[in-house]
Scaffold this motif. Sequence first.
Motif, PDB file in Angstrom:
ATOM      1  N   ARG A  51       1.189  -9.793   6.899  1.00 40.91           N
ATOM      2  CA  ARG A  51       0.990  -8.730   5.918  1.00 40.91           C
ATOM      3  C   ARG A  51       2.340  -8.100   5.625  1.00 40.91           C
ATOM      4  O   ARG A  51       3.062  -7.692   6.541  1.00 40.91           O
ATOM      5  N   GLN A  53       4.150  -5.404   2.568  1.00 42.28           N
ATOM      6  CA  GLN A  53       3.931  -4.511   1.435  1.00 42.28           C
ATOM      7  C   GLN A  53       2.469  -4.574   0.979  1.00 42.28           C
ATOM      8  O   GLN A  53       1.598  -4.289   1.742  1.00 42.28           O
ATOM      9  N   ASN A  54       2.222  -4.969  -0.255  1.00 41.95           N
ATOM     10  CA  ASN A  54       0.857  -5.015  -0.793  1.00 41.95           C
ATOM     11  C   ASN A  54       0.287  -6.421  -0.812  1.00 41.95           C
ATOM     12  O   ASN A  54      -0.497  -6.758  -1.694  1.00 41.95           O
ATOM     13  N   GLY A  55       0.680  -7.231   0.152  1.00 40.42           N
ATOM     14  CA  GLY A  55       0.187  -8.603   0.148  1.00 40.42           C
ATOM     15  C   GLY A  55       0.467  -9.328   1.436  1.00 40.42           C
ATOM     16  O   GLY A  55       0.581  -8.716   2.502  1.00 40.42           O
ATOM     17  N   TYR A  87      -9.760 -10.728   2.038  1.00 35.82           N
ATOM     18  CA  TYR A  87      -9.060 -10.205   0.872  1.00 35.82           C
ATOM     19  C   TYR A  87      -9.145 -11.166  -0.305  1.00 35.82           C
ATOM     20  O   TYR A  87      -9.143 -12.373  -0.110  1.00 35.82           O
ATOM     21  N   ASP A 124      -0.282 -11.298  -3.606  1.00 34.12           N
ATOM     22  CA  ASP A 124      -0.612  -9.878  -3.710  1.00 34.12           C
ATOM     23  C   ASP A 124      -2.083  -9.686  -3.383  1.00 34.12           C
ATOM     24  O   ASP A 124      -2.933 -10.454  -3.847  1.00 34.12           O
ATOM     25  N   ARG A 127      -7.853  -6.801  -3.703  1.00 32.06           N
ATOM     26  CA  ARG A 127      -8.830  -5.886  -3.090  1.00 32.06           C
ATOM     27  C   ARG A 127      -9.344  -6.481  -1.791  1.00 32.06           C
ATOM     28  O   ARG A 127      -9.245  -7.691  -1.571  1.00 32.06           O
TER      29      ARG A 127
END
Length: 133
Positions: A51, A53-55, A87, A124, A127
């Motif tokens: 994991r 940052q955002n991804g 995810y 990325d 959600r």
Amino acid sequence: MPAPRWVAHANKKVLNRVTKFIAPWAPGWAVVIHRGRKSQRLYRTPLWAFRRQNGFVIALTYGSDSDWVRNVLAADGCELEARRRRYQAAAPRVYHDENATDMPAFIRFMLRKVIKAPEFLRLDVVRELPLTG
């Protein structure tokens, strides 16, 4: 140069059958859930993923020509199970990093000195999805 293709085939037949049970919850591991480009068959590929940052960043130990990488790129994403979470991931990008900057120290050493695999896939997180049985 990434690991030879014969290693990938051996892992697919033996090691992946074991790691697919460990990868959804073990630190540093994940399962990429993707569809075949032609067959539309659903595949579950266990691998090193971290994991960031955002991804997620995934070490491409067999290079960017692996079928699962090509499937994820063609679909513009995949699902990923990591640390008992699921995810939806999108915007896959392959990049080259000789220093394996985004990897933990031990994995960085393995990728730089032992496997010599300088390619990575960045995804990325769109959600979080509910876990399914």
